[in-house]
Design an enzyme around this catalytic site. Sequence first.
Site, PDB file in Angstrom:
ATOM      1  N   PRO A  44      33.412   6.063 -36.494  1.00 31.23           N
ATOM      2  CA  PRO A  44      32.906   5.279 -35.363  1.00 31.23           C
ATOM      3  C   PRO A  44      33.572   5.698 -34.061  1.00 31.23           C
ATOM      4  O   PRO A  44      34.785   5.880 -34.007  1.00 31.23           O
ATOM      5  CB  PRO A  44      33.274   3.844 -35.752  1.00 31.23           C
ATOM      6  CG  PRO A  44      33.427   3.863 -37.234  1.00 31.23           C
ATOM      7  CD  PRO A  44      33.964   5.221 -37.565  1.00 31.23           C
ATOM      8  N   GLU A  45      32.768   5.844 -33.029  1.00 31.74           N
ATOM      9  CA  GLU A  45      33.276   6.209 -31.714  1.00 31.74           C
ATOM     10  C   GLU A  45      32.926   5.101 -30.741  1.00 31.74           C
ATOM     11  O   GLU A  45      32.397   4.065 -31.140  1.00 31.74           O
ATOM     12  CB  GLU A  45      32.714   7.575 -31.312  1.00 31.74           C
ATOM     13  CG  GLU A  45      33.014   8.643 -32.371  1.00 31.74           C
ATOM     14  CD  GLU A  45      32.486  10.026 -32.032  1.00 31.74           C
ATOM     15  OE1 GLU A  45      32.246  10.301 -30.841  1.00 31.74           O
ATOM     16  OE2 GLU A  45      32.317  10.845 -32.975  1.00 31.74           O
ATOM     17  N   LYS A  96      38.065   2.914 -28.783  1.00 33.51           N
ATOM     18  CA  LYS A  96      37.869   2.815 -30.233  1.00 33.51           C
ATOM     19  C   LYS A  96      38.491   1.554 -30.814  1.00 33.51           C
ATOM     20  O   LYS A  96      38.823   1.515 -31.998  1.00 33.51           O
ATOM     21  CB  LYS A  96      38.450   4.048 -30.928  1.00 33.51           C
ATOM     22  CG  LYS A  96      37.630   5.310 -30.731  1.00 33.51           C
ATOM     23  CD  LYS A  96      38.107   6.412 -31.647  1.00 33.51           C
ATOM     24  CE  LYS A  96      37.232   7.640 -31.545  1.00 33.51           C
ATOM     25  NZ  LYS A  96      37.632   8.693 -32.499  1.00 33.51           N
ATOM     26  N   ASN A 216      34.211  12.969 -32.787  1.00 36.24           N
ATOM     27  CA  ASN A 216      33.757  14.300 -33.179  1.00 36.24           C
ATOM     28  C   ASN A 216      32.352  14.633 -32.680  1.00 36.24           C
ATOM     29  O   ASN A 216      32.118  15.723 -32.157  1.00 36.24           O
ATOM     30  CB  ASN A 216      33.818  14.429 -34.702  1.00 36.24           C
ATOM     31  CG  ASN A 216      34.164  15.840 -35.134  1.00 36.24           C
ATOM     32  OD1 ASN A 216      34.712  16.611 -34.365  1.00 36.24           O
ATOM     33  ND2 ASN A 216      33.839  16.168 -36.368  1.00 36.24           N
TER      34      ASN A 216
END
Length: 404
Positions: A44-45, A96, A216
Amino acid sequence: MAARTARAAANGSAQRAPRSQWGRAVRREAAAAGSGCRAAAAMPECPELHLAGRFINGACGALVFAGAVERSAVGRGPEVPFRSDAYSISAVARGKELRLTLSALDPAAGPSAQDLVFRFGMSGSFRLCPAAELPRHAHLRFLTRESPPRALCFVDPRRFGSWRLGDAWQPERGPCVVSEYQAFRENVLKNLDDRAFDKPICEVLLNQKYFNGIGNYLRAEILYRLKIPPFEKARTVLEALKEQEQERRKKDPSLTLSKKVKLKRENADLLELCHTVPMEVITAEKQLLDPEHSDAYSNFKKWLQCYLVPGMSSLRDRSGRTIWFQVTPRASKQRRRAAANPPKAEEEEEEKEEQGGQADRPRKGRARGRRAVTAAPASPEEPLSVRRSRRTSARRGQGAAPAV
């Protein structure tokens, strides 16, 4: 989305906050892309965290919760010392992290509020479902006061997510790329002397001290849009931003605000894309991260331009994370040429240079240690009669019989 959430809440159906890109689907896509490397589930971002906060505020804004907070035996977080006969829940995200606030509706009856800060790890998400149908891996549960009750659950199958008590964000995390853009930009540009910026730009983008919220898939999309080589030195890339800003001011310092905004949109830099690319996911008309939509994942795939896209290249950085990027035609041509004509050894190249430039001179290093071979002087030739008498004397000395 708010109307749909309200209808689902009234019907008592299970709901889920947008979570990471559904690890199984991501792994299938990586295999189909033929990357040759093992793809992990997308973590999760900041878009997932911000959408999770939006989901909680929309689904739980009109609900009243009651009782104690339930924790599973294997949850990675402390017991929550909060109990109230009636309380509400609200959420706010930063980078985050996501902060949940439990506020008692009657402060005189007990503790007035309790804050918890969550990290989602690799698979964390929030779900609202009937209390009698709790999902697996529901490690923290907040029960409503209605009958039958429902539960807001923090679900984390891989158990890398965690929570802690209090309202403080992690101090080592910098400003959020989404909600604190100006502070984020200043924090990066004023600290370019930090040794962290000696690393490649693809690795620095995952440093939450400066890029809080970037993960990512976001770093791949940002670098791809700007055509920045992922292993370029971060300081080299970012120092150029200061020069660009100075040049913009020199060109026309009297630009109006609207023209400045238009100019920035047309010439967005890396720090600006760290804000605008996550905002594309958050504000998309078509839901990109909502599993309740059957076409959500296909919409997300269409939005992606680089990450997991067939034809893109991938390598592991020094942190072990896979970076997706596009190899330019020039670079790929050079790579093919290098493979077809491997470079010769340095000794061979030096030998050729010596042969070409010093062909008429003795080669250095070859005569050292060698002895010169000289021919023995020739003895004067003896007459034929002398040679015959020597052969006759030799035979007699060996015992040969004299001639009769």
